[in-house]
Every structure is written in C-alpha cells, then in structure tokens.
Scaffold this motif. Structure first.
Motif, short mmCIF file in Angstrom:
data_model
loop_
_atom_site.label_atom_id
_atom_site.label_comp_id
_atom_site.label_asym_id
_atom_site.label_seq_id
_atom_site.Cartn_x
_atom_site.Cartn_y
_atom_site.Cartn_z
N PHE A 230 0.84 -1.20 0.00
CA PHE A 230 0.00 0.00 0.00
C PHE A 230 0.87 1.25 0.00
O PHE A 230 0.65 2.19 -0.77
CB PHE A 230 -0.89 -0.02 1.26
N ALA A 231 1.89 1.25 0.87
CA ALA A 231 2.78 2.41 0.99
C ALA A 231 3.60 2.61 -0.29
O ALA A 231 3.76 3.74 -0.77
CB ALA A 231 3.73 2.23 2.18
N TYR A 232 4.10 1.52 -0.87
CA TYR A 232 4.89 1.62 -2.09
C TYR A 232 4.05 2.20 -3.23
O TYR A 232 4.50 3.05 -4.00
CB TYR A 232 5.43 0.24 -2.49
N THR A 233 2.80 1.72 -3.33
CA THR A 233 1.91 2.17 -4.40
C THR A 233 1.64 3.67 -4.33
O THR A 233 1.64 4.37 -5.34
CB THR A 233 0.57 1.40 -4.35
N TYR A 234 1.40 4.18 -3.10
CA TYR A 234 0.95 5.57 -2.96
C TYR A 234 2.05 6.55 -2.57
O TYR A 234 1.84 7.75 -2.62
CB TYR A 234 -0.21 5.64 -1.97
N LEU A 235 3.24 6.04 -2.20
CA LEU A 235 4.35 6.94 -1.86
C LEU A 235 5.37 7.05 -2.99
O LEU A 235 6.00 8.08 -3.18
CB LEU A 235 5.07 6.46 -0.59
N CYS A 236 5.53 5.95 -3.73
CA CYS A 236 6.51 5.95 -4.82
C CYS A 236 6.00 6.80 -5.99
O CYS A 236 4.84 6.65 -6.40
CB CYS A 236 6.75 4.51 -5.28
N PRO A 237 6.82 7.71 -6.53
CA PRO A 237 6.38 8.55 -7.66
C PRO A 237 5.93 7.72 -8.84
O PRO A 237 6.46 6.63 -9.10
CB PRO A 237 7.66 9.34 -8.01
N ARG A 238 4.94 8.21 -9.56
CA ARG A 238 4.36 7.49 -10.70
C ARG A 238 5.42 7.14 -11.75
O ARG A 238 5.33 6.09 -12.39
CB ARG A 238 3.27 8.37 -11.32
N SER A 239 6.43 7.98 -11.92
CA SER A 239 7.46 7.74 -12.93
C SER A 239 8.34 6.54 -12.60
O SER A 239 9.01 6.00 -13.47
CB SER A 239 8.34 8.99 -13.09
N PHE A 240 8.34 6.10 -11.33
CA PHE A 240 9.18 4.98 -10.92
C PHE A 240 8.45 3.64 -10.93
O PHE A 240 9.03 2.62 -10.60
CB PHE A 240 9.74 5.22 -9.50
N ARG A 241 7.17 3.63 -11.29
CA ARG A 241 6.44 2.37 -11.32
C ARG A 241 5.50 2.34 -12.52
O ARG A 241 5.06 3.39 -13.01
CB ARG A 241 5.67 2.16 -10.02
N SER A 242 5.18 1.15 -12.97
CA SER A 242 4.31 0.98 -14.14
C SER A 242 2.91 0.56 -13.69
O SER A 242 2.73 0.11 -12.56
CB SER A 242 4.89 -0.11 -15.05
N PRO A 243 1.91 0.70 -14.58
CA PRO A 243 0.55 0.25 -14.24
C PRO A 243 0.50 -1.23 -13.88
O PRO A 243 -0.29 -1.65 -13.03
CB PRO A 243 -0.24 0.53 -15.52
N THR A 244 1.36 -2.03 -14.52
CA THR A 244 1.41 -3.47 -14.21
C THR A 244 1.86 -3.70 -12.77
O THR A 244 1.30 -4.54 -12.04
CB THR A 244 2.37 -4.20 -15.18
N GLU A 245 2.89 -2.94 -12.32
CA GLU A 245 3.35 -3.05 -10.94
C GLU A 245 2.26 -2.64 -9.97
O GLU A 245 2.08 -3.27 -8.92
CB GLU A 245 4.59 -2.17 -10.73
N ASP A 246 1.51 -1.61 -10.31
CA ASP A 246 0.39 -1.17 -9.46
C ASP A 246 -0.64 -2.28 -9.28
O ASP A 246 -1.15 -2.51 -8.19
CB ASP A 246 -0.29 0.06 -10.06
N LYS A 247 -0.94 -2.96 -10.40
CA LYS A 247 -1.94 -4.03 -10.34
C LYS A 247 -1.45 -5.22 -9.51
O LYS A 247 -2.20 -5.78 -8.72
CB LYS A 247 -2.32 -4.48 -11.75
N VAL A 248 -0.18 -5.57 -9.68
CA VAL A 248 0.39 -6.69 -8.92
C VAL A 248 0.39 -6.37 -7.43
O VAL A 248 0.02 -7.21 -6.59
CB VAL A 248 1.83 -7.00 -9.40
#
Length: 288
Positions: A230-248
């Motif tokens: 939860f923290a990684y999803t909402y604290l990590c900047p969007r540019s550092f993660r992909s939509p696939t990572e968000d879903k996983v």
C-alpha cells in the motif's frame, strides 16, 4: 469475445488477466484465493462468536478485521471475475463510485483497526494491570465505530472529488478495479510497536517474553502484508512504477491479505486453535 460497448458515463477496466492460458490460470488461482478468504474469515468470525474463551478485546477487534476483510475482497473480486467471464469490461460511473467508496471505506477502516489492535497489544504488554480498564467493552466499541466512521468520511471525500473531476475523452482505467489514491499514516503503528518492543526487551520472564513476541509477531506480519505494498503504491512517484506493478501490488492488499489474515492468526495462535478444537468437540457431541 470482449465487449467494449460504452456510453459517455462508462469506464473501461482493463483488468488483471491477459487473454491467454496464463490469464486463465491466474483467474482460477484468484477464484481459489477468494473462496479460501471467504471460508477463513467466516470461520474466524463464527469461532470468536461461539467460543466464550475468545470474548476478549483482542479477539473482538480480530473479528472486526475478519468482517472487514470479508467485505473488502467481495468488493473487488466478483466484478473482476464477471468482467473476465462475460468479456464486458465496462463499469458505469455510478458503479465505479460505489466500488471506490466501499474499497476506500473498508481500506481506511482496516488501517485504523490495525492501529487499534497495535494499541491493544501495547496496553496488554506495557500496562498489563491497567488492561481491563483501558481496553473495556466501551472502548472497544468506540474504537470500532470510530474506524468505520472515519473510513467512511475519508472515502466519501475522495470518491466525491474523483467523480467530479472532468475526464478526458478516453475513460480507460489500466487497473482491475476503480482505485483512488489515498495514503494512510503509519506513524501511530510504528510508535506503538516501538514502545511494545522496548517493553518486551525489559521483561525478566523468559516465558512472558516469548508469549509477547508470539502475539506481536502475528500482528506485525499482518501489518507488513497490508501496509508495505500500500505504501509503495501511494508513496513511490508514478514515474518509478508501471501500471502493471500497481496491479500486482494491489493484488496483495485487496486479495491476498484478506485470505492470509485468518490463516496467520489461527495457525500462530494457540488460543484460536484451542477454541477451534472446543467448537468441533461441541458439534460432534451434539450430533451424537
């Protein structure tokens, strides 16, 4: 055959499963996890209700956690399964708002309830003589009511805001549910467990230290499983993660955590296993 028929008030959820054999395999796995979560959380609620030995503040809060998890996973998985089976990935703006509201309400209530459970362990270990006073029935009811109310208010604010944003022509959501970013504070939990661990280190009784570690490690495991993705999803900047990572990562706190919570609390808790044996014995005796 996927149906993308859409009106101006519809969104399209791209989903979690690719249209391949791997997607079918993942679909079956999610269904099994969903069924295990339903059975595990329902069993935990019934066990705590039926066994008087578990009528304590700690298990009262735990029964509420199971109730939240039961509703949490039911808010996400049925729609996701329906989209995959029928190939219709659209969701109305009202449907999206309702799903978002319940997801955020339950997510917020669970986060606050975990803080209450951390406080419960803090009082039990650091102030054992004051436990019955600080954690009486009235306090437990207030904690639970407050968790649900604050979760609902927070959810309502975010949902109303999200639904009133002017959207572009494309209404495709690269996710498997209507997710509205909402970050919840971790400070209360960290502070409580810092004090708890300090108190455990100063315990003279080896047996007491072992029991305290056992109780707290179970709760810390649940907190970690819920908060880290939860923290990684909402604290990590969007540019550092992909939509696939968000879903996983979302799979962890929306699907896996509700399944694992009752398993973790039952397998690592002698009182719960003892209660399960007593209930089974009673049922067998009634049948005889």
């Amino acid at each position: 055959m996927e149906n993308y028929t859409q009106t101006l008030t519809d969104f399209i959820l791209l989903g979690l499963f690719p249209p391949t054999r791997i997607g079918l395999f993942l679909f079956i796995v999610i269904i099994l996890i969903f069924l295990i979560a339903l059975f595990g959380n329902l069993s935990m609620i019934l066990l705590i209700f039926l066994d008087t030995h578990l009528h304590t503040p700690m298990y009262f809060l735990l029964s509420q956690l199971s109730l939240i998890d039961l509703n949490y996973i039911s808010t996400i998985v049925p729609k996701m399964v329906s989209n995959f089976v029928f190939g219709n990935k659209t969701i109305s703006i009202i449907g999206c708002g309702v799903q978002s509201f319940f997801f955020l309400t339950l997510g917020g209530a669970e986060a606050l309830l975990l803080i209450c459970m951390a406080y419960d362990r803090y009082v039990a270990i650091c102030f054992p003589l004051h436990y019955s006073i600080r954690m009486n029935k009235r306090v437990c009811v207030l904690m639970i009511t407050g968790s649900w109310l604050m979760g609902s208010v927070n959810s309502c604010a975010h949902t109303v805001y999200a639904l009133h944003i002017p959207y572009c022509q494309s209404r495709t959501i690269n996710h498997f549910f209507c997710d509205v970013p909402a970050m919840l504070t971790l400070a209360c939990i960290v502070s409580s467990y810092g004090r708890v661990l300090l108190a455990i280190c100063h315990m003279r009784s080896t047996e007491g230290r072992k029991k305290a570690y056992s109780t707290c490690s179970t709760h810390l495991t649940v907190v970690t499983l819920y908060y880290v993705p939860f923290a990684y999803t909402y604290l990590c900047p969007r540019s550092f993660r992909s939509p696939t990572e968000d879903k996983v990562l979302a799979v962890f706190y929306t699907i896996l955590t509700p399944m694992l919570n009752p398993i973790i609390y039952s397998l690592r808790n002698k009182e719960v296993m003892g209660a399960l044996r007593r209930v089974i014995q009673k049922l067998c005796f009634v049948k005889m």
